[in-house]
Design a protein around this motif. Structure first.
Motif, PDB file in Angstrom:
ATOM      1  N   GLU A 171     -15.049  -5.605  -6.291  1.00  0.00           N
ATOM      2  CA  GLU A 171     -13.865  -6.430  -6.056  1.00  0.00           C
ATOM      3  C   GLU A 171     -12.726  -5.570  -5.538  1.00  0.00           C
ATOM      4  O   GLU A 171     -12.632  -4.373  -5.840  1.00  0.00           O
ATOM      5  N   ILE A 172     -11.803  -6.172  -4.758  1.00  0.00           N
ATOM      6  CA  ILE A 172     -10.668  -5.439  -4.209  1.00  0.00           C
ATOM      7  C   ILE A 172      -9.688  -5.087  -5.328  1.00  0.00           C
ATOM      8  O   ILE A 172      -9.086  -5.959  -5.937  1.00  0.00           O
ATOM      9  N   THR A 173      -9.540  -3.800  -5.601  1.00  0.00           N
ATOM     10  CA  THR A 173      -8.509  -3.352  -6.539  1.00  0.00           C
ATOM     11  C   THR A 173      -7.685  -2.222  -5.941  1.00  0.00           C
ATOM     12  O   THR A 173      -6.522  -2.058  -6.274  1.00  0.00           O
ATOM     13  N   GLU A 174      -8.307  -1.447  -5.043  1.00  0.00           N
ATOM     14  CA  GLU A 174      -7.611  -0.324  -4.424  1.00  0.00           C
ATOM     15  C   GLU A 174      -7.918  -0.292  -2.932  1.00  0.00           C
ATOM     16  O   GLU A 174      -8.955  -0.764  -2.486  1.00  0.00           O
ATOM     17  N   GLY A 175      -6.997   0.283  -2.188  1.00  0.00           N
ATOM     18  CA  GLY A 175      -7.205   0.442  -0.759  1.00  0.00           C
ATOM     19  C   GLY A 175      -6.888   1.865  -0.357  1.00  0.00           C
ATOM     20  O   GLY A 175      -7.762   2.724  -0.264  1.00  0.00           O
ATOM     21  N   VAL A 176      -5.615   2.142  -0.154  1.00  0.00           N
ATOM     22  CA  VAL A 176      -5.192   3.463   0.291  1.00  0.00           C
ATOM     23  C   VAL A 176      -5.529   4.539  -0.736  1.00  0.00           C
ATOM     24  O   VAL A 176      -5.780   5.694  -0.373  1.00  0.00           O
ATOM     25  N   GLU A 177      -5.588   4.166  -2.027  1.00  0.00           N
ATOM     26  CA  GLU A 177      -5.910   5.157  -3.051  1.00  0.00           C
ATOM     27  C   GLU A 177      -7.309   5.732  -2.850  1.00  0.00           C
ATOM     28  O   GLU A 177      -7.546   6.915  -3.105  1.00  0.00           O
TER      29      GLU A 177
ATOM     30  N   GLN B 292       0.804  -1.213   0.000  1.00  0.00           N
ATOM     31  CA  GLN B 292       0.000   0.000   0.000  1.00  0.00           C
ATOM     32  C   GLN B 292       0.839   1.265   0.000  1.00  0.00           C
ATOM     33  O   GLN B 292       0.457   2.277  -0.586  1.00  0.00           O
ATOM     34  N   ALA B 293       1.998   1.230   0.650  1.00  0.00           N
ATOM     35  CA  ALA B 293       2.913   2.373   0.584  1.00  0.00           C
ATOM     36  C   ALA B 293       3.390   2.568  -0.851  1.00  0.00           C
ATOM     37  O   ALA B 293       3.436   3.698  -1.363  1.00  0.00           O
ATOM     38  N   ALA B 294       3.720   1.470  -1.515  1.00  0.00           N
ATOM     39  CA  ALA B 294       4.166   1.543  -2.908  1.00  0.00           C
ATOM     40  C   ALA B 294       3.041   2.029  -3.810  1.00  0.00           C
ATOM     41  O   ALA B 294       3.263   2.861  -4.707  1.00  0.00           O
ATOM     42  N   ALA B 295       1.824   1.527  -3.577  1.00  0.00           N
ATOM     43  CA  ALA B 295       0.683   1.913  -4.418  1.00  0.00           C
ATOM     44  C   ALA B 295       0.418   3.414  -4.349  1.00  0.00           C
ATOM     45  O   ALA B 295       0.200   4.071  -5.376  1.00  0.00           O
ATOM     46  N   GLN B 296       0.449   3.968  -3.142  1.00  0.00           N
ATOM     47  CA  GLN B 296       0.196   5.391  -2.992  1.00  0.00           C
ATOM     48  C   GLN B 296       1.331   6.232  -3.564  1.00  0.00           C
ATOM     49  O   GLN B 296       1.108   7.264  -4.194  1.00  0.00           O
ATOM     50  N   PHE B 297       2.561   5.777  -3.366  1.00  0.00           N
ATOM     51  CA  PHE B 297       3.729   6.498  -3.879  1.00  0.00           C
ATOM     52  C   PHE B 297       3.709   6.521  -5.408  1.00  0.00           C
ATOM     53  O   PHE B 297       3.916   7.559  -6.037  1.00  0.00           O
ATOM     54  N   VAL B 298       3.455   5.363  -6.005  1.00  0.00           N
ATOM     55  CA  VAL B 298       3.427   5.258  -7.459  1.00  0.00           C
ATOM     56  C   VAL B 298       2.308   6.104  -8.054  1.00  0.00           C
ATOM     57  O   VAL B 298       2.490   6.785  -9.071  1.00  0.00           O
ATOM     58  N   LYS B 299       1.141   6.091  -7.403  1.00  0.00           N
ATOM     59  CA  LYS B 299       0.007   6.862  -7.919  1.00  0.00           C
ATOM     60  C   LYS B 299       0.238   8.365  -7.782  1.00  0.00           C
ATOM     61  O   LYS B 299      -0.067   9.145  -8.690  1.00  0.00           O
ATOM     62  N   LEU B 300       0.789   8.785  -6.645  1.00  0.00           N
ATOM     63  CA  LEU B 300       0.998  10.208  -6.410  1.00  0.00           C
ATOM     64  C   LEU B 300       1.952  10.799  -7.446  1.00  0.00           C
ATOM     65  O   LEU B 300       1.713  11.877  -7.993  1.00  0.00           O
ATOM     66  N   PHE B 301       3.037  10.093  -7.709  1.00  0.00           N
ATOM     67  CA  PHE B 301       4.050  10.618  -8.633  1.00  0.00           C
ATOM     68  C   PHE B 301       3.852  10.124 -10.068  1.00  0.00           C
ATOM     69  O   PHE B 301       4.695  10.367 -10.923  1.00  0.00           O
ATOM     70  N   GLU B 302       2.722   9.421 -10.291  1.00  0.00           N
ATOM     71  CA  GLU B 302       2.360   8.953 -11.624  1.00  0.00           C
ATOM     72  C   GLU B 302       3.511   8.233 -12.311  1.00  0.00           C
ATOM     73  O   GLU B 302       3.858   8.508 -13.470  1.00  0.00           O
ATOM     74  N   LEU B 303       4.106   7.323 -11.557  1.00  0.00           N
ATOM     75  CA  LEU B 303       5.227   6.554 -12.095  1.00  0.00           C
ATOM     76  C   LEU B 303       4.707   5.513 -13.074  1.00  0.00           C
ATOM     77  O   LEU B 303       3.728   4.828 -12.811  1.00  0.00           O
ATOM     78  N   GLU B 304       5.349   5.400 -14.191  1.00  0.00           N
ATOM     79  CA  GLU B 304       4.941   4.452 -15.212  1.00  0.00           C
ATOM     80  C   GLU B 304       5.816   3.206 -15.159  1.00  0.00           C
ATOM     81  O   GLU B 304       6.921   3.225 -14.636  1.00  0.00           O
ATOM     82  N   GLY B 305       5.309   2.136 -15.699  1.00  0.00           N
ATOM     83  CA  GLY B 305       6.066   0.887 -15.703  1.00  0.00           C
ATOM     84  C   GLY B 305       5.573  -0.053 -14.619  1.00  0.00           C
ATOM     85  O   GLY B 305       5.335   0.367 -13.481  1.00  0.00           O
ATOM     86  N   SER B 306       5.399  -1.306 -14.960  1.00  0.00           N
ATOM     87  CA  SER B 306       4.858  -2.278 -14.009  1.00  0.00           C
ATOM     88  C   SER B 306       5.848  -2.643 -12.906  1.00  0.00           C
ATOM     89  O   SER B 306       5.472  -3.284 -11.931  1.00  0.00           O
ATOM     90  N   ASN B 307       7.111  -2.257 -13.042  1.00  0.00           N
ATOM     91  CA  ASN B 307       8.118  -2.593 -12.033  1.00  0.00           C
ATOM     92  C   ASN B 307       8.382  -1.448 -11.055  1.00  0.00           C
ATOM     93  O   ASN B 307       9.319  -1.515 -10.254  1.00  0.00           O
ATOM     94  N   ALA B 308       7.562  -0.385 -11.118  1.00  0.00           N
ATOM     95  CA  ALA B 308       7.772   0.767 -10.229  1.00  0.00           C
ATOM     96  C   ALA B 308       7.672   0.349  -8.764  1.00  0.00           C
ATOM     97  O   ALA B 308       8.453   0.782  -7.921  1.00  0.00           O
ATOM     98  N   GLY B 309       6.679  -0.510  -8.463  1.00  0.00           N
ATOM     99  CA  GLY B 309       6.528  -0.989  -7.089  1.00  0.00           C
ATOM    100  C   GLY B 309       7.723  -1.796  -6.632  1.00  0.00           C
ATOM    101  O   GLY B 309       8.141  -1.720  -5.461  1.00  0.00           O
TER     102      GLY B 309
END
Length: 626
Positions: A492-498, A327-344
């Motif tokens: 269905e569960i897809t997002e939490g902290v977002e 969830q820390a990674a999900a929020q960080f990636v979304k906030l900075f709009e990081l692209e690429g599936s390996n960002a997490g």
């Protein structure tokens, strides 16, 4: 030597599993997708077993399906996911057919009694069919029955300690009874005629109770493992699946959990081990073996302790690690709009490095970090929640009405009343961990001669964590989502902290930046505390030593990276399964040791009363003299 080799092999095993080429990995997938696919492949059986449901009664129903308005394949899958068993299909001509294949490409395949395929296209004149189904009247995961049953038992057996011990808990945290907890009430406030000539102040200087941290430090260390992303992302998950009504059952779970937390943390102090260097080793592994041995059930206690040690290690990798990193990674990636599936994955590598710096220091360093970080990050989050609730104060009563209505009706959410109840209790228990036994490990390190004193302090955790903070999060989400602008209930569960971040941003623009910082701090503090929990289980299985410690820490850091790389659904199912698996051996042991807990509670209350009477008679209060 055998234990060293075994621990090293266990540490290498996950790396070998994730590195091997499987059918799931032969496609052109990113590294994160490969890790996700492999993880689901190897953990699904355990998740299914832990959350297997016990049906209560059965009802038969007919569900009409209009083939012109709904996706029949998707609809039938939804029905199956709700544990409805499809026994047949009534076609427009009133013939009875059986469902052989749910999906064939994008088509619904139906066969009649002679196994002849009936294409949907042939029913164009009357495209309405009826599913004949059987479903359980109520179906509850067996592990939740154990958890809630235990909480109800403790609440009644200890005469509603979750209510009667509430004010005492605050007094203990403030240090009001610290003198008797450190030296014993008889030493300070007993009959001094028996000790004429002794200097009681000298005794205060020299004598001390076993333990490494204060009541406040033990509370914050334990809170750092409970107040965290379970309150932010976990609540969002509960509302996403169960709707607003899940909040009500989270609150109920939190109030009952106070009694469970009191019981297990009292035992944690009662049966702890203290090393020659003063290091404390405690938790269910110890009270299950030592406590049950006193009742002539030593063998049974060892079996329960062995199971718990395995599950607490798994829990430290799952809910205490992977969920936090994810969830820390999900929020960080979304906030900075990081692209690429390996960002997490890259975020996980950085987080693992930061966690590695801290977990070398043990519980003392953890206590020093968490007693500063936890109040700070909780304060920011609570303040922001209060600002949002204050700005929408006129909607709070409407939100509570929606929560209450949803708690008993389901409001059309999949699973109905029972489904909403399960989601609320499941997420509440995940958040406060009462009955799980994990917090008893941190609380066992407290300095006191009266085990029940820490049990009373511990009952504050579920109240702060679930009744207060989880409810505030739920209110923020419900109030800001009245028009359904950013989430739909019962999905269905897809997002939490977002989801929570979106809710905050609707009132406090760009608060998601601050929330991202808070999320990372929550995740960080939870991971370092859970690393201590898992280490205690590891030490119990493989012994104390630098090699075994290092092996566990490397494995723990490996799962930080795994958690940040894979999907939320896979993480939360595994995390729940491991943490709830801990419930079974722990609750069984604590119920059997309940008479011991009651005896310790009476002993501590008597000590408090003795001090009060002595001070009323003119004795000196030594609380602030040491």
């Amino acid at each position: 030597m055998k234990k060293y080799l075994l621990s090293i092999f266990i540490a290498i095993l996950p790396i070998l599993i994730f590195s091997q080429e499987t059918d799931l990995q032969k496609d052109e997938l990113s590294t994160s997708q490969k890790i996700d696919a492999t993880f689901k492949n190897y953990t699904g059986w355990f998740v299914d077993g832990i959350f297997a449901e016990i049906p209560f009664g059965e009802i038969s129903e007919e569900i009409s399906l209009d083939l012109t308005k709904e996706d029949p394949v998707k609809y039938i899958k939804t029905v199956e996911n709700d544990t409805v068993h499809i026994t047949g299909i009534r076609l427009p001509s009133n013939r009875i057919a059986t469902l052989i294949t749910i999906e064939s490409g994008n088509d619904l395949t139906i066969r009649d009694e002679n196994s002849l395929v009936i294409p949907i296209s042939d029913m164009s004149s009357n495209p309405s069919v009826t599913l004949m189904a059987q479903a359980p009247y109520a179906s509850i995961p067996w592990v939740l029955i154990v958890l809630i049953g235990g909480a109800l038992f403790f609440t009644i057996y200890f005469k509603f300690i979750n209510v009667t011990g509430f004010t005492t808990a605050f007094a203990v945290v403030r240090g009001k009874y610290e003198d008797i907890e450190k030296h014993g009430v008889d030493t300070l406030y007993g009959d001094q005629t028996e000790n004429e000539g002794e200097n009681i102040i000298e005794t205060i200087r020299d004598d001390s109770a076993d333990g490494e941290v204060s009541h406040f430090q033990a509370l914050t260390a334990a809170l750092s493992a409970t107040v965290g992303l379970g309150n932010i992302a976990g609540v969002a998950v509960a509302l996403s699946i169960g709707g607003p009504g899940a909040t009500f059952w989270m609150i109920v779970a939190g109030l009952l959990a106070m009694a469970s937390k009191f019981a297990e943390c009292t035992l944690g102090v009662k049966y702890r081990d203290v090393g020659e260097d003063g290091t404390v080793y405690g938790g269910p592994m110890y009270y299950l073996t030592k406590g049950l041995k006193t009742k002539g059930m030593g063998g049974f206690g060892k079996v329960l302790a062995f199971l718990f040690a395995i599950f607490v290690i798994g829990g430290s990798f799952g809910g205490g690690n992977m969920f936090q990193a994810n969830q820390a990674a999900a929020q960080f990636v979304k906030l900075f709009e990081l692209e690429g599936s390996n960002a997490g994955l890259y975020f996980g590598l950085v987080m693992a490095g930061l966690v590695a710096v801290v977990i070398i220091g043990g519980i003392k360093r953890i206590a020093k970090v968490t007693e500063k970080v936890v109040p700070f990050m909780a304060g920011i989050y609570v303040l922001a929640s209060l600002i949002i609730l204050g700005a929408n104060w006129h909607l709070i009563d409407d939100a509570f009405v929606l929560i209450y209505q949803g708690a008993f009706s389901g409001l059309g959410i999949a699973g109905g009343l029972i489904g909403v109840m399960i989601q609320g209790i499941r997420r509440g228990a995940f958040s406060n961990e009462a009955g799980v036994g994990s917090a008893a490990i941190a609380h066992s390190a407290v300095r006191t001669k009266y085990p029940a004193s820490e049990g009373i302090v511990a009952l504050l955790e579920p109240f702060i964590d679930t009744v207060v903070i989880c409810t505030m999060t739920a209110l923020v989400i419900v109030i800001t989502n009245f028009d359904g602008q950013f989430m739909q209930y019962g999905v269905e569960i897809t997002e939490g902290v977002e989801i929570t971040a979106q809710a905050f941003d609707t009132v406090i623009p760009h608060f998601s930046i601050i929330l991202t910082i808070a999320v990372i701090l929550f995740a960080f503090s939870t991971m370092i505390s859970w690393s201590y929990y898992g280490m205690q289980g590891w030490v119990y299985l493989f012994g104390k030593g630098k090699i075994t410690d290092l092996v566990y820490k490397v494995l723990f850091l490996f799962f930080v990276v795994v958690g940040a790389s894979i999907s939320l659904g896979a993480v939360i199912n595994f995390s729940d399964a491991m943490i709830f698996a801990m419930v079974v051996p722990n609750i069984i042991g604590v119920v059997l040791l309940s008479p011991v807990i009651k005896k310790e509670l009476k002993k501590y209350y008597k000590a408090i009363e003795t001090k009060r009477e002595a001070i009323d008679d003119g004795a000196t209060d030594f609380t602030d003299k040491h």
